[in-house]
Every structure is written in C-alpha cells, then in structure tokens.
Design a protein around this motif. Structure first.
Motif, short mmCIF file in Angstrom:
data_model
loop_
_atom_site.label_atom_id
_atom_site.label_comp_id
_atom_site.label_asym_id
_atom_site.label_seq_id
_atom_site.Cartn_x
_atom_site.Cartn_y
_atom_site.Cartn_z
N GLN A 281 29.68 35.10 42.41
CA GLN A 281 30.37 35.54 43.63
C GLN A 281 31.39 36.63 43.34
OE1 GLN A 281 29.61 34.72 46.79
NE2 GLN A 281 27.89 33.60 45.88
N LEU A 285 31.06 40.22 45.04
CA LEU A 285 32.17 40.76 45.83
C LEU A 285 32.62 42.10 45.26
CD1 LEU A 285 34.28 40.44 48.06
CD2 LEU A 285 35.67 39.11 46.46
N ILE A 310 38.55 33.12 42.43
CA ILE A 310 37.53 32.37 43.17
C ILE A 310 37.33 30.98 42.57
CG2 ILE A 310 35.06 32.30 43.74
CD1 ILE A 310 35.23 35.41 43.94
N GLN A 366 35.21 38.14 53.14
CA GLN A 366 34.27 38.10 52.01
C GLN A 366 34.79 37.17 50.91
OE1 GLN A 366 31.41 40.06 51.08
NE2 GLN A 366 31.28 41.59 52.71
N ALA A 370 33.05 33.80 49.40
CA ALA A 370 32.81 33.66 47.97
C ALA A 370 33.35 32.33 47.46
CB ALA A 370 33.46 34.82 47.22
#
Length: 506
Positions: A281, A285, A310, A366, A370
């Motif tokens: 992710q 991203l 994340i 976004q 994620a």
C-alpha cells in the motif's frame, strides 16, 4: 536500543526502559496520552495537560510505560540513574546533528524469569550490576537490572550495549552472555536448599572469577542494590527466559517485502500479511502521488516513511478498542517515531515531495484506504490517520527551514516509577527558531493533535541514526518471543533473511 540515555537541556539521564509486556486485562491501566491543542513556539514552555478519566472506549495503554531513551551522551562513564520526578528545565537552542554510528548494531534484553530477586526498594530497572567498561558512547557493555516488579515477580534482566551483529554470534560477548545466564540460574536453584538466599554479590564474584582473556572486559561491579536471588516457588509460572532483540534497521528496507524483516520479526502468517500489505500500500500510494504531482524521480525514504505510517496506523485502528492493547500488539515495534524520521532522515527534497503529495485533494482519503487495506480485519473502522498530524502543513513548512537533526528532549518530568510522565520534544530551525512538540504518558491516541509527538509508546522513543556514509537507520524491537530473532537468535543472525536486511546498509 538498550542503554541509550536521555538528553534534556544538556543533563544526561540514564534510561530505565521497561521492555516487558504490560499487565493484561483486569489490571487498571492509565490512558496513553492527552494532547495539547497546538504546537508551542519559541520560548514558550508547553502547558501540561491535566490527566482526566479515560473514556470507556479508546486505546488501552500499558500499566507501566517504558522510560524514553535518547541519543547517548559521549562520556566515558554512564550517567547516574534518574531520580523520581527529575526535571530538565533547559530548552535546547541549537540543532543537534543526527547521531552517527559505524554501522548496523544490535542490542538484546534477556529476562530471566527463573531468577527472582528481592530486596528493599527493588523496582523496575534498578541496576543490580554493570561493567566498569563502557563503549564509546558511555554505555556499560553489559548490565543486570530488575524487571517484572510491576507484576510482583521481580527478576533479573540482562541488558547489553549496542554491538555489531557478529559480536553476538561468537567471541567474548557471546561467551559472557551464556556464562551469565548459566550462573544466574545455578545460584537461583541453589537457593531452594540454602539456609540463606544467595546475594547478587555472590553472582558477581562467581561470574568475574570465571572470565578469561578478552572476556575480562565484561567483569561486573555492584550496582544500586545487593538483592537476594531465588528461584520461583514450586508453583511459580513463567520461568522461561524471554529475549527481546533491538536492531538498527536500514530505513530503506521498510518499503521492500523481500528485505528479510518479515522472516526475522514476525512469527505468524497474519503478522507477515499485515506488514506485506503495508509495504504494498505504501508503494502504491507513492506511485499514485508521484504520478499526480508529475515527479519523475524516485524517493525511497518517502516510501519507507509511508510504510511505517501505514503499518503503525493499521495496528492502532484495529487494536485500539481492545481491552488488552499494549506494546506487544506491535511484533515489529519501530521505536523511532514518525516525527523523528521526518526531521532526521528525510532530505529537503523528500520533504518537498511529501508537501506536494499532502496538497493533493485526495491524499488523506488515499491514506485512509491504504490503512484499511493493511488491516487484518477488512471491516476495521479507520478513525485515526497519523499523516494528518505528522504531515500538518505548519509542521512541513517548519521542517522545510530545518537541516536534518535529532529531536531533543527537554522539560522532562519522571514519575515516581522512574518513567517519563511528560516532556517536550523540540526541533531547531536554521534561523534559530524552535518548534516544540508535546509528549505525555497520559494521552489517548484519539486525542493526539499536531502538537503531539505521534508514537504509540513515547516511553520507548529512540532517535534515528546514520552510518559513516550517511545511510539512515531506525531502531526496531522484535517483541514476539517466538519470532526468529528472539527464539533462534544465533541462527537468525546467520540466516539469509538477516543477510538481506543488512545488505541495505552496504
């Protein structure tokens, strides 16, 4: 990493890092944090928030947080242990360069739950013995401290200074660790048939008398307490040794699934899946945002930064409501905070790219997607996104006028349990202006603001590091007893996974 010391206004304070897992449900815990509402500016000491009753839902924190650690003082002797309620009142006025080490290093903490100690005043991290010899940064090469006092099962914990990985595989350090574990257990067992319990001084004498050759530099001297040594009662539980390994991890490795991190730090498929998803992710991203802003180069440090963010946020959001949330929720526990990475490791170009990414209208959405995609439970509600705090426009504007630096502690207050209660963490701009962030052991994660250092456990905070060629590192702790680094330490250091991880430092 073991034995690093706190800096506050030029007064070094030895850390009292409690590496054990917190007590489980049924023990009253205190809120993790309570934030101030904004960043304090130059010359203003942060107003300390008052502790309030914790809400029924939120992030349950450990019953005893670990004491924060910071860059070690460059001295020939260890600084004295911090006194309860000690305060360092001087605010920093100059930026401190990022600490430089010769290369990747490791430290271990080995809790000997079968070697109990008792004495008046014995508390967590009271020093029982330590080497007279120190490393170049003032850390005792080896020391024995108390652990488990908060569980009413105080035991001996062996703590090493940071050493090169090969030192743990063979040679004087490996021999000293094996001998110390063996003799500690032998004395504890002897206590079952002795009229009087062996003393810590008996262990020190026996250990020192056995050391030969180069291993004599690990000779121990008495510490703060001459505790009695004993084995647990016949019905005593948890008598096994418990190792926790701290590794200076090359930061670039965080954004690579084949870096070796998943094989070394994780012990279940679910743990590895979360980390792999976070890597995927973060890279997705980064690719999307770089395309959106029309950036044609690459930013490996930004990818690693997004991965750390994340991965951490996926655990915080998924575990925050659990009554048993504690540090062990992070099998791969990065002690270097996001703020430290931003101010210490990212270049001016990295910061400029991040600023442009954050300016994109859909960046936060976004990021939320994620984080959710990295959760084990796909239905996890995402209530907390640390990027909104760490990458606040005001913080990014200030970072843009700073040189990379180590964030500094000041206004450091210690609780009666010798642990950080609250402190200020500061950055200094090139023009001398200072930005202060707040750290408090009483904060709930849902109440963090842009004025707060974002870290699940501020008490374990360690700075970022560079090696002699400028490669960046963060300190990560292997928390799970059954992961490769803790269960099969020597084998793990010789494994292809560890070699891959260290290859990022070459």
């Amino acid at each position: 990493m073991p034995n690093f010391a706190i800096h506050g206004g030029g007064v070094p304070i030895n850390p009292r890092a409690d590496s054990s897992a917190a007590t489980r449900s049924g023990i009253v815990t205190r809120p993790l944090a309570r934030a101030v509402s904004s960043v304090r500016q130059v010359g203003v000491t942060p107003v300390l928030a008052t502790s309030q009753p914790r809400p029924s839902a939120g992030l349950a924190s450990p019953a005893r947080l670990t004491t924060a650690t910071q860059r070690p003082p460059v001295t020939t002797a260890a600084a004295p242990a911090a006194a309860p309620a000690a305060r360092s009142a001087t605010m920093p006025t100059d930026a401190r360069p990022v600490a430089v080490f010769s290369g990747p290093m490791l430290g271990v903490e080995i809790e000997l739950h079968g070697v109990r100690v008792s004495s008046a005043g014995v508390d967590n991290k009271v020093t029982l013995a330590q080497t007279a010899a120190h490393d170049a940064h003032g850390n005792p090469l080896l020391k024995l401290v108390v652990d488990g006092a908060h569980r009413d099962k105080p035991c001996v914990e062996i703590v090493t200074a940071p050493h090169a990985p090969q030192a743990f595989q063979s040679g004087p350090l490996r021999d000293a660790l094996d001998l110390l574990q063996k003799q500690s257990k032998q004395l504890a067992q002897q206590s079952r048939n002795a009229k009087s319990r062996p003393q810590m001084e008996d262990l020190i004498k026996a250990f020192n008398a056995t050391l030969k050759g180069e291993a004599t530099r690990f000779r121990l001297a008495a510490g703060e307490a001459n505790a009695r040594i004993a084995a647990p009662g016949v019905n005593g539980k948890r008598c096994n040794d418990y190792q926790q390994t701290n590794v200076m991890v090359p930061y670039a490795a965080l954004a690579q699934k084949d870096s070796g991190i998943s094989e070394l730090f994780f012990s279940t498929a679910a743990q590895r899946a979360r980390f792999h998803a976070s890597v995927d992710q973060a890279n997705r991203l980064a690719d999307t945002m770089l395309h959106s802003i029309g950036y044609e180069g690459d930013v490996p440090m930004v990818r690693a930064f997004l991965c750390q963010m994340i991965y951490q946020d996926s655990i915080l959001n998924e575990k925050a409501e659990g009554s048993q949330f504690y540090k062990d929720a992070f099998p791969f526990f990065i002690k270097t905070t996001l703020h430290d990475a931003l101010f210490s490791l990212l270049s001016q170009e990295d910061v400029a790219v991040l600023t442009r990414m954050v300016d994109q209208r859909d960046f936060q959405q976004q990021m939320k997607q994620a984080i959710q995609a990295s959760c084990t439970n796909p239905h996890t509600r995402i209530d907390f996104i640390s990027s909104a705090l760490v990458l606040d426009p005001e913080t990014l504007r200030f970072r843009a006028i700073c040189e990379p630096q180590e964030l500094q502690w000041s206004n450091l207050d210690m609780s009666e349990g010798h642990e950080v209660h609250h402190a200020t963490v500061s950055a200094i701009a090139s023009d001398g202006r200072r930005k202060d962030f707040f750290a408090n052991a009483d904060l709930e994660y849902g109440e963090w603001t842009r004025g707060h250092i974002v870290s699940p456990y501020i008490g374990s905070r360690l700075p970022a590091f560079l090696d002699g060629t400028g490669r960046p590192y963060v300190v990560a702790e292997a928390r799970k007893v059954d992961c490769a680094l803790n269960q099969n330490f020597t084998q793990a250091l010789a494994s292809p996974a560890f070699q891959r991880l260290m290859s990022y430092a070459e």
